[in-house]
Design a protein around this motif. Sequence first.
Motif, PDB file in Angstrom:
ATOM      1  N   ASN A 151       0.811  -1.224   0.000  1.00 29.10           N
ATOM      2  CA  ASN A 151       0.000   0.000   0.000  1.00 29.10           C
ATOM      3  C   ASN A 151       0.841   1.268   0.000  1.00 29.10           C
ATOM      4  O   ASN A 151       0.306   2.357  -0.108  1.00 29.10           O
ATOM      5  CB  ASN A 151      -0.934   0.013   1.210  1.00 29.10           C
ATOM      6  CG  ASN A 151      -1.968  -1.079   1.116  1.00 29.10           C
ATOM      7  OD1 ASN A 151      -2.450  -1.405   0.041  1.00 29.10           O
ATOM      8  ND2 ASN A 151      -2.297  -1.673   2.250  1.00 29.10           N
ATOM      9  N   SER A 152       2.161   1.133   0.144  1.00 28.44           N
ATOM     10  CA  SER A 152       2.985   2.327   0.266  1.00 28.44           C
ATOM     11  C   SER A 152       3.721   2.710  -1.020  1.00 28.44           C
ATOM     12  O   SER A 152       4.123   3.853  -1.167  1.00 28.44           O
ATOM     13  CB  SER A 152       4.011   2.136   1.385  1.00 28.44           C
ATOM     14  OG  SER A 152       4.887   1.070   1.091  1.00 28.44           O
ATOM     15  N   VAL A 153       3.897   1.794  -1.950  1.00 29.72           N
ATOM     16  CA  VAL A 153       4.691   2.100  -3.142  1.00 29.72           C
ATOM     17  C   VAL A 153       3.813   2.530  -4.316  1.00 29.72           C
ATOM     18  O   VAL A 153       4.024   3.577  -4.912  1.00 29.72           O
ATOM     19  CB  VAL A 153       5.592   0.902  -3.527  1.00 29.72           C
ATOM     20  CG1 VAL A 153       6.305   1.164  -4.830  1.00 29.72           C
ATOM     21  CG2 VAL A 153       6.593   0.630  -2.417  1.00 29.72           C
ATOM     22  N   CYS A 154       2.835   1.734  -4.671  1.00 29.81           N
ATOM     23  CA  CYS A 154       1.964   2.058  -5.806  1.00 29.81           C
ATOM     24  C   CYS A 154       0.910   3.072  -5.386  1.00 29.81           C
ATOM     25  O   CYS A 154       0.102   2.811  -4.494  1.00 29.81           O
ATOM     26  CB  CYS A 154       1.291   0.793  -6.345  1.00 29.81           C
ATOM     27  SG  CYS A 154       2.412  -0.252  -7.276  1.00 29.81           S
ATOM     28  N   LEU A 155       0.927   4.218  -6.041  1.00 29.14           N
ATOM     29  CA  LEU A 155      -0.031   5.277  -5.724  1.00 29.14           C
ATOM     30  C   LEU A 155      -1.319   5.140  -6.527  1.00 29.14           C
ATOM     31  O   LEU A 155      -2.394   5.492  -6.062  1.00 29.14           O
ATOM     32  CB  LEU A 155       0.616   6.641  -5.998  1.00 29.14           C
ATOM     33  CG  LEU A 155       1.935   6.903  -5.253  1.00 29.14           C
ATOM     34  CD1 LEU A 155       2.569   8.191  -5.734  1.00 29.14           C
ATOM     35  CD2 LEU A 155       1.694   6.924  -3.756  1.00 29.14           C
ATOM     36  N   GLU A 156      -1.195   4.658  -7.752  1.00 26.90           N
ATOM     37  CA  GLU A 156      -2.362   4.508  -8.624  1.00 26.90           C
ATOM     38  C   GLU A 156      -2.106   3.369  -9.591  1.00 26.90           C
ATOM     39  O   GLU A 156      -1.003   3.269 -10.136  1.00 26.90           O
ATOM     40  CB  GLU A 156      -2.585   5.802  -9.410  1.00 26.90           C
ATOM     41  CG  GLU A 156      -3.846   5.786 -10.241  1.00 26.90           C
ATOM     42  CD  GLU A 156      -4.013   7.077 -11.021  1.00 26.90           C
ATOM     43  OE1 GLU A 156      -3.894   7.018 -12.259  1.00 26.90           O
ATOM     44  OE2 GLU A 156      -4.254   8.127 -10.409  1.00 26.90           O
ATOM     45  N   PRO A 157      -3.029   2.496  -9.837  1.00 24.78           N
ATOM     46  CA  PRO A 157      -4.296   2.258  -9.158  1.00 24.78           C
ATOM     47  C   PRO A 157      -4.068   1.882  -7.691  1.00 24.78           C
ATOM     48  O   PRO A 157      -3.048   1.293  -7.343  1.00 24.78           O
ATOM     49  CB  PRO A 157      -4.917   1.089  -9.912  1.00 24.78           C
ATOM     50  CG  PRO A 157      -4.033   0.772 -11.056  1.00 24.78           C
ATOM     51  CD  PRO A 157      -2.780   1.538 -10.909  1.00 24.78           C
ATOM     52  N   SER A 158      -5.015   2.224  -6.867  1.00 22.32           N
ATOM     53  CA  SER A 158      -4.838   2.108  -5.423  1.00 22.32           C
ATOM     54  C   SER A 158      -4.603   0.675  -4.956  1.00 22.32           C
ATOM     55  O   SER A 158      -3.890   0.452  -3.996  1.00 22.32           O
ATOM     56  CB  SER A 158      -6.050   2.709  -4.706  1.00 22.32           C
ATOM     57  OG  SER A 158      -7.230   2.031  -5.102  1.00 22.32           O
ATOM     58  N   THR A 159      -5.191  -0.287  -5.618  1.00 21.74           N
ATOM     59  CA  THR A 159      -5.016  -1.686  -5.215  1.00 21.74           C
ATOM     60  C   THR A 159      -4.215  -2.461  -6.261  1.00 21.74           C
ATOM     61  O   THR A 159      -4.448  -3.647  -6.479  1.00 21.74           O
ATOM     62  CB  THR A 159      -6.380  -2.371  -4.987  1.00 21.74           C
ATOM     63  OG1 THR A 159      -7.128  -2.290  -6.203  1.00 21.74           O
ATOM     64  CG2 THR A 159      -7.136  -1.741  -3.844  1.00 21.74           C
ATOM     65  N   ALA A 160      -3.252  -1.789  -6.867  1.00 24.87           N
ATOM     66  CA  ALA A 160      -2.489  -2.397  -7.970  1.00 24.87           C
ATOM     67  C   ALA A 160      -1.784  -3.683  -7.556  1.00 24.87           C
ATOM     68  O   ALA A 160      -1.795  -4.667  -8.293  1.00 24.87           O
ATOM     69  CB  ALA A 160      -1.469  -1.405  -8.512  1.00 24.87           C
ATOM     70  N   VAL A 161      -1.176  -3.697  -6.388  1.00 25.45           N
ATOM     71  CA  VAL A 161      -0.397  -4.867  -5.979  1.00 25.45           C
ATOM     72  C   VAL A 161      -1.318  -6.054  -5.705  1.00 25.45           C
ATOM     73  O   VAL A 161      -1.056  -7.164  -6.182  1.00 25.45           O
ATOM     74  CB  VAL A 161       0.486  -4.546  -4.752  1.00 25.45           C
ATOM     75  CG1 VAL A 161       1.265  -5.772  -4.315  1.00 25.45           C
ATOM     76  CG2 VAL A 161       1.450  -3.408  -5.076  1.00 25.45           C
ATOM     77  N   VAL A 162      -2.392  -5.821  -4.982  1.00 25.59           N
ATOM     78  CA  VAL A 162      -3.332  -6.913  -4.674  1.00 25.59           C
ATOM     79  C   VAL A 162      -3.936  -7.456  -5.959  1.00 25.59           C
ATOM     80  O   VAL A 162      -4.026  -8.675  -6.163  1.00 25.59           O
ATOM     81  CB  VAL A 162      -4.440  -6.422  -3.713  1.00 25.59           C
ATOM     82  CG1 VAL A 162      -5.504  -7.490  -3.518  1.00 25.59           C
ATOM     83  CG2 VAL A 162      -3.840  -6.016  -2.384  1.00 25.59           C
ATOM     84  N   TRP A 163      -4.351  -6.564  -6.834  1.00 31.19           N
ATOM     85  CA  TRP A 163      -4.939  -6.941  -8.117  1.00 31.19           C
ATOM     86  C   TRP A 163      -3.949  -7.773  -8.926  1.00 31.19           C
ATOM     87  O   TRP A 163      -4.271  -8.844  -9.432  1.00 31.19           O
ATOM     88  CB  TRP A 163      -5.304  -5.657  -8.869  1.00 31.19           C
ATOM     89  CG  TRP A 163      -6.191  -5.813 -10.051  1.00 31.19           C
ATOM     90  CD1 TRP A 163      -5.811  -5.868 -11.353  1.00 31.19           C
ATOM     91  CD2 TRP A 163      -7.617  -5.908 -10.058  1.00 31.19           C
ATOM     92  NE1 TRP A 163      -6.899  -5.986 -12.163  1.00 31.19           N
ATOM     93  CE2 TRP A 163      -8.025  -6.010 -11.404  1.00 31.19           C
ATOM     94  CE3 TRP A 163      -8.583  -5.900  -9.063  1.00 31.19           C
ATOM     95  CZ2 TRP A 163      -9.350  -6.117 -11.768  1.00 31.19           C
ATOM     96  CZ3 TRP A 163      -9.909  -6.003  -9.437  1.00 31.19           C
ATOM     97  CH2 TRP A 163     -10.274  -6.120 -10.774  1.00 31.19           C
ATOM     98  N   HIS A 164      -2.729  -7.280  -9.040  1.00 35.75           N
ATOM     99  CA  HIS A 164      -1.667  -7.924  -9.813  1.00 35.75           C
ATOM    100  C   HIS A 164      -1.326  -9.307  -9.247  1.00 35.75           C
ATOM    101  O   HIS A 164      -1.300 -10.299  -9.976  1.00 35.75           O
ATOM    102  CB  HIS A 164      -0.430  -7.010  -9.791  1.00 35.75           C
ATOM    103  CG  HIS A 164       0.744  -7.519 -10.538  1.00 35.75           C
ATOM    104  ND1 HIS A 164       0.910  -7.306 -11.884  1.00 35.75           N
ATOM    105  CD2 HIS A 164       1.817  -8.236 -10.140  1.00 35.75           C
ATOM    106  CE1 HIS A 164       2.035  -7.866 -12.280  1.00 35.75           C
ATOM    107  NE2 HIS A 164       2.607  -8.439 -11.244  1.00 35.75           N
ATOM    108  N   VAL A 165      -1.057  -9.358  -7.957  1.00 37.14           N
ATOM    109  CA  VAL A 165      -0.653 -10.618  -7.324  1.00 37.14           C
ATOM    110  C   VAL A 165      -1.782 -11.640  -7.388  1.00 37.14           C
ATOM    111  O   VAL A 165      -1.562 -12.813  -7.714  1.00 37.14           O
ATOM    112  CB  VAL A 165      -0.199 -10.381  -5.864  1.00 37.14           C
ATOM    113  CG1 VAL A 165      -0.011 -11.692  -5.123  1.00 37.14           C
ATOM    114  CG2 VAL A 165       1.094  -9.573  -5.840  1.00 37.14           C
ATOM    115  N   SER A 166      -2.993 -11.209  -7.111  1.00 39.04           N
ATOM    116  CA  SER A 166      -4.138 -12.142  -7.118  1.00 39.04           C
ATOM    117  C   SER A 166      -4.372 -12.746  -8.495  1.00 39.04           C
ATOM    118  O   SER A 166      -4.472 -13.970  -8.635  1.00 39.04           O
ATOM    119  CB  SER A 166      -5.414 -11.427  -6.668  1.00 39.04           C
ATOM    120  OG  SER A 166      -5.264 -10.911  -5.378  1.00 39.04           O
ATOM    121  N   LEU A 167      -4.443 -11.904  -9.503  1.00 36.11           N
ATOM    122  CA  LEU A 167      -4.801 -12.399 -10.832  1.00 36.11           C
ATOM    123  C   LEU A 167      -3.651 -13.133 -11.520  1.00 36.11           C
ATOM    124  O   LEU A 167      -3.876 -14.160 -12.170  1.00 36.11           O
ATOM    125  CB  LEU A 167      -5.332 -11.258 -11.694  1.00 36.11           C
ATOM    126  CG  LEU A 167      -6.686 -10.728 -11.189  1.00 36.11           C
ATOM    127  CD1 LEU A 167      -7.057  -9.439 -11.905  1.00 36.11           C
ATOM    128  CD2 LEU A 167      -7.773 -11.757 -11.352  1.00 36.11           C
TER     129      LEU A 167
END
Length: 183
Positions: free
Chosen positions: A134-150
């Motif tokens: 939650n601290s590195v990617c500013l936009e999209p806000s849930t980029a890491v969760v979205w990326h890792v999940s999919l």
Amino acid sequence: MLSSPCTPASSRTCSRILGLSLGTAALFAAGANMALLFPNWDVTYLLRGLIGKHAMLGTGLWGGGLMVLTALLSSGLALLGALICFVTSGAALKDGPFCMFDTSSFNQTQAWKYGYPFKDLHSRNYLYDRLLWNSVCLEPSTAVVWHVSLFSALLCISLLQLLLVVAHVINSLLGLFCSLCEK
């Protein structure tokens, strides 16, 4: 006289189950890749060209989806498609998401840019350090969760597809050899 453990009926049943499993996995892979094109279900990222290269390759669509669906016609093509999807998903998880991040820690001036902020992060692995999510990617806000999940889903689906295609090839060969043994 010994009877063959293989029967054409069991080979056909196994082929049906494998075919349905491959088809279902292909649809899930295509769906996961489509979702990667719309972070947070927002089309503006795609329209502005702010989608990562791994998602834009569309390997879940054409590799894990279309090519695996054609597996029902050609196992070699399915194996290749699932393998490409597997390798690309692994590379995407290694590189991290494509997002907007703050580069001021690098050059002391506040500047935001789109890129792969975790790609050259040698000291920490973003996959294991959830504080970075939650601290590195500013936009999209849930980029890491979205990326890792999919991409994790695509990695698992393509691994399943690889196993199913290999099982399909083995079943086809057994069906062929068993039919040659019959009277």
